[in-house]
Scaffold this active site. Structure first.
Site, short mmCIF file in Angstrom:
data_model
loop_
_atom_site.label_atom_id
_atom_site.label_comp_id
_atom_site.label_asym_id
_atom_site.label_seq_id
_atom_site.Cartn_x
_atom_site.Cartn_y
_atom_site.Cartn_z
N HIS A 39 0.83 -1.21 0.00
CA HIS A 39 0.00 0.00 0.00
C HIS A 39 0.87 1.27 0.00
CE1 HIS A 39 -2.75 2.84 2.41
NE2 HIS A 39 -3.34 2.67 1.24
N ARG A 40 0.73 2.07 -1.03
CA ARG A 40 1.57 3.25 -1.25
C ARG A 40 3.05 2.83 -1.30
NH1 ARG A 40 -1.34 7.29 3.26
NH2 ARG A 40 -3.43 6.46 2.96
N GLU A 66 0.67 -0.42 -4.71
CA GLU A 66 -0.46 0.48 -4.89
C GLU A 66 0.06 1.91 -4.82
OE1 GLU A 66 -4.02 2.85 -3.20
OE2 GLU A 66 -1.95 2.67 -2.48
N ASP A 68 -1.09 6.44 -5.58
CA ASP A 68 -2.14 7.46 -5.66
C ASP A 68 -1.68 8.52 -6.66
OD1 ASP A 68 -3.84 6.61 -3.21
OD2 ASP A 68 -1.83 6.78 -2.39
N HIS A 81 -0.45 10.94 -2.02
CA HIS A 81 -1.76 10.56 -1.50
C HIS A 81 -2.68 11.74 -1.22
CE1 HIS A 81 -4.73 9.55 1.63
NE2 HIS A 81 -4.82 8.43 0.96
N GLU A 149 -4.29 4.10 -8.12
CA GLU A 149 -5.50 4.78 -7.67
C GLU A 149 -5.61 6.16 -8.28
OE1 GLU A 149 -6.36 4.97 -3.44
OE2 GLU A 149 -7.92 6.48 -3.81
N LYS A 151 -6.83 9.44 -7.73
CA LYS A 151 -7.20 10.14 -6.50
C LYS A 151 -7.95 11.42 -6.85
CE LYS A 151 -6.45 9.23 -2.15
NZ LYS A 151 -7.03 7.95 -1.67
N ASP A 278 0.36 -1.98 4.48
CA ASP A 278 1.59 -1.20 4.65
C ASP A 278 2.76 -2.12 5.01
OD1 ASP A 278 -0.06 1.01 4.33
OD2 ASP A 278 -0.07 1.54 6.46
O1 G3P Z 1 -5.82 0.78 -1.82
C1 G3P Z 1 -6.73 1.15 -0.85
C2 G3P Z 1 -6.43 2.44 -0.19
O2 G3P Z 1 -5.31 3.04 -0.80
C3 G3P Z 1 -7.53 3.40 -0.18
O3 G3P Z 1 -7.34 4.41 0.76
O4 G3P Z 1 -6.72 6.62 1.51
O5 G3P Z 1 -5.00 4.86 1.47
O6 G3P Z 1 -5.80 5.87 -0.65
P1 G3P Z 1 -6.17 5.48 0.76
CA CA Z 2 -4.57 4.68 -2.25
#
Ligand code: G3P
Ligand code: CA
Length: 292
Positions: A39-40, A66, A68, A81, A149, A151, A278
């Site tokens: 994640h990120r 992942e 943003d 993000h 993503e 965003k 994470d």
């Molecule tokens: O991949 C799911 C997650 O990234 C969504 O929430 O706020 O971390 O972008 P956020």
């Molecule tokens: Ca995200």
């Protein structure tokens, strides 16, 4: 399933020794369920959404990252993000009179001056907010897969088309990437609908947990439903799997953000297809201990 192993020797051949951690084993895990998604990037261990976080995910052997994507004042796509630069850069120090420091109010050249690593750890001082192009290049170099993503698309008119253009220019819309290595997700159903209309072959994921009765409404353009783990039940996973997505397969579930072993095992038991985390090492160990 195919396997890709990138060694320090291969990195040297690519002329990127200084950029890469020494040894990576990055496995495409198409036959392994659930997939583990950093994640990120590996954001518990390196500053989120930076190239360092991609490198860290690779060094942990995590095939998916992942990110943003947002847009600068002069139209560059960047990976960050928040819709402001404040939390993850030193923008307040560099541009003290530019509050509220929105990404959309800064040019790419201005953002390129910012330190996106020191807030996380001094060891990452000098890390930058990457452009989408640079980010794709790094993910490709590691042979990873990307959960991209979109965003806040409502802030950036036309951003879906622009993202697809960059993906295409960088070779991410060929058959191999589209079928196995790329998913575009968003909290915005309208944004995903636009992505599907422009490039119907690209797999998409809707973030959130829409009511079961409305799932068929999204099945025309969303291949996945990606809820928070706090909203997840086994019945919900079954309900999503019971619906056929736009490419003729059952809709899938990638759940977020799961950072502990117990929750990872719980959601895996529900039958999710992906776990966004994470702490990819923790989740991998919890789910695939025998694979090391
Ligand atoms: O991949 C799911 C997650 O990234 C969504 O929430 O706020 O971390 O972008 P956020
Ligand atoms: Ca995200």
């Amino acid at each position: 399933m195919h396997a890709r192993v990138v060694t320090a020797t291969a990195a040297a051949a690519l002329g990127c020794v200084a950029l890469l951690p020494p040894v990576h084993e990055v496995r495409a895990d198409t036959a392994v369920r659930p997939s583990v998604i950093a994640h990120r990037g590996a954001s518990a261990y390196a500053p989120e959404n930076t190239l360092a976080a991609v490198d860290k995910a690779a060094s942990l052997g995590v095939p998916w990252v992942e990110n943003d994507v947002q847009r600068t004042r002069d139209g560059e796509l960047v990976v960050i993000h928040d819709d402001t630069l404040r939390r993850t850069t030193d923008v307040e120090r560099v541009f003290p009179d530019r509050a509220p420091w929105k990404v959309k109010d800064f040019t790419a050249a201005e953002i390129a001056r910012l330190d996106a690593g020191s807030w996380f750890d001094a060891a990452y001082a000098g890390a930058r907010v990457p452009t989408l192009k640079a980010y794709l290049d790094r993910v490709e170099r590691h042979h990873q897969k990307l959960l991209l993503e979109v965003k806040n698309p409502e802030l950036y008119p036309g951003v879906e088309q622009q993202i697809l253009k960059v993906l295409g220019n960088e070779g991410w819309l060929d058959r191999r990437h589209v079928t196995d290595r790329l998913i575009v997700q968003s909290f915005s159903a309208a944004g995903l609908r636009t992505v599907h209309r422009l490039k119907p072959g690209v797999r998409t994921g809707l973030l959130g947990a829409p009511a079961v009765r409305s799932l068929s409404r999204y099945a025309g353009y969303a291949d996945l439903i990606n809820p928070s783990h706090t909203a997840l039940t086994p019945a919900y996973v079954d309900a999503v799997h019971a619906v056929t997505g736009p490419h003729g397969a059952p809709m899938r579930v990638f759940v977020w953000t799961v950072d502990d072993a117990a929750t990872a095992r719980t959601v895996a038991g529900y039958g999710v297809d992906g776990v966004i985390t994470d702490k990819a090492d923790v989740v991998r160990r919890a789910l695939y201990r025998r694979q090391g």
